[in-house]
Design an enzyme around this catalytic site. Structure first.
Site, short mmCIF file in Angstrom:
data_model
loop_
_atom_site.label_atom_id
_atom_site.label_comp_id
_atom_site.label_asym_id
_atom_site.label_seq_id
_atom_site.Cartn_x
_atom_site.Cartn_y
_atom_site.Cartn_z
N HIS A 106 -14.32 -7.52 -24.38
CA HIS A 106 -14.16 -8.62 -25.34
C HIS A 106 -12.85 -9.36 -25.11
CE1 HIS A 106 -14.14 -10.53 -29.43
NE2 HIS A 106 -12.83 -10.35 -29.30
N GLU A 107 -11.77 -8.61 -24.90
CA GLU A 107 -10.47 -9.25 -24.68
C GLU A 107 -10.45 -10.02 -23.36
OE1 GLU A 107 -8.56 -9.51 -27.07
OE2 GLU A 107 -9.60 -8.04 -28.30
N HIS A 125 -11.98 -13.41 -23.80
CA HIS A 125 -11.03 -14.40 -24.31
C HIS A 125 -10.19 -14.98 -23.17
CE1 HIS A 125 -11.68 -14.36 -28.57
NE2 HIS A 125 -11.44 -13.07 -28.71
N GLU A 161 -14.73 -15.69 -31.71
CA GLU A 161 -15.02 -14.26 -31.69
C GLU A 161 -16.47 -13.99 -31.30
OE1 GLU A 161 -12.84 -11.80 -31.85
OE2 GLU A 161 -11.34 -13.38 -31.99
#
Length: 319
Positions: free
Chosen positions: A130-131, A134, A201
């Site tokens: 997930h990071e 980003h 998100e």
């Protein structure tokens, strides 16, 4: 598109900064605020990642000091086609993580000791994917700059209370204007943070699931992190609330509902979206990240291992 959004965001925050300067010192205060904002924008572009990492006293690790954790990030970055980011550990009992950096070539990811202690290998992979999403979408620049400028705007609003409460300081609005600045400026900065965080998100969740290869790893991690965040306080985040939107789950106490004043989407909504994604695709768009078996002989965090911490996560190919 992200570059345009970042430019528009910086322009809005600069105007907001100038407005508070006008309340404090009239036109002269506004011009001083413009110069300060321009300097902050330039400084933040090059240094905001280091500032945020310093706020949380993050310690950089490598394949020797944290082999499992570092190996997960390395394999996921390869899956995503990204350069290897710098890898950090935050000494905090609250499980959480964030990414920062002005571009993929100058990016960093950070996970708390609480996350590495309480989540399984698969769940950590979901979080770090997930990071990395980003980073791939270049959200990290906008998120980090917003954190820096929002904090500055909040401080300037408080500064107005002490130095802008009378017309002798060239304040055209007097004490009423100061009260407005104290309330409206931090609120406006907070709303900007929410606007950029909540929509990103969901997209980072989806791309993260593709990078790690299994949406259920991330959904399991989100449930655990959200549950822990309600009972384990993050003191550094409480002191720096402008950085809350950078984390995978809101680290601040008191966040419960998916409403206008939430920095993150509701966790259950995110989990439901990931579970739908898992049902729609029996396999991920990329091969699931696999552990380096040699690296797993050592601990990821000194004197700790991978804790299962409650309900078992979805099984990975090494389980």
């Amino acid at each position: 598109m992200n570059l345009m959004r970042t430019a528009m965001l910086l322009a809005f925050m600069t105007v907001l900064f100038m407005a508070v300067g006008y309340v404090i010192g009239g036109r002269g205060g506004m011009m001083i605020a413009l110069v300060i904002a321009a300097g902050m924008n330039f400084f933040s572009y090059w240094n905001s990642d280091r500032m945020v990492l310093r706020m949380y006293r993050a310690q950089e690790v490598d394949e020797h000091s944290a082999p499992e954790y570092y190996g997960i990030v390395r394999d996921l970055a390869k899956n995503a086609g990204l350069p290897m980011p710098r890898v950090y550990v935050i000494d905090s009992p609250q499980p959480n993580a964030f990414a920062t950096g002005r571009n993929p070539e100058n990016a960093a990811v950070a996970a708390s000791t609480g996350l590495l202690h309480s989540l399984s290998y698969e769940e950590v992979a979901g979080v770090m994917a997930h990071e990395l999403a980003h980073i791939q979408y270049r959200d990290t620049l906008t998120m980090t700059l917003t954190a820096t400028l929002a904090g500055a705007i909040s401080m300037l609003g408080n500064f107005a209370f002490f130095f802008g409460g009378n017309r002798e300081n060239n304040n055209p609005l007097g004490f009423i204007g100061v009260l407005i600045a104290m309330i409206v400026a931090p609120l406006a900065a907070m709303l900007v943070q929410m606007a950029i965080s909540r929509t990103r998100e969901y997209s980072a969740d989806r791309r993260g699931a593709e990078i790690c290869g299994n949406p259920l790893w991330l959904s399991s991690a989100l449930r655990k992190i959200a549950g822990a965040a309600q009972v384990i306080h993050n003191n550094d985040a409480e002191r720096n609330p402008a950085t809350a939107h950078m984390f995978i789950i809101n680290p601040l106490s008191g966040e419960r509902m998916d409403n206008l004043f939430s920095t993150h989407p509701n966790t259950e909504n995110r989990v439901a979206a990931l579970e739908r994604m898992a049902r729609e695709t029996s396999t991920g768009s990329t091969a699931p990240v696999r552990p380096d078996n040699a690296g797993r002989k050592s601990r990821s965090v000194p004197r700790t291992g991978w804790g299962r911490g409650g309900s078992e996560p979805p099984k990975g190919p090494w389980s």
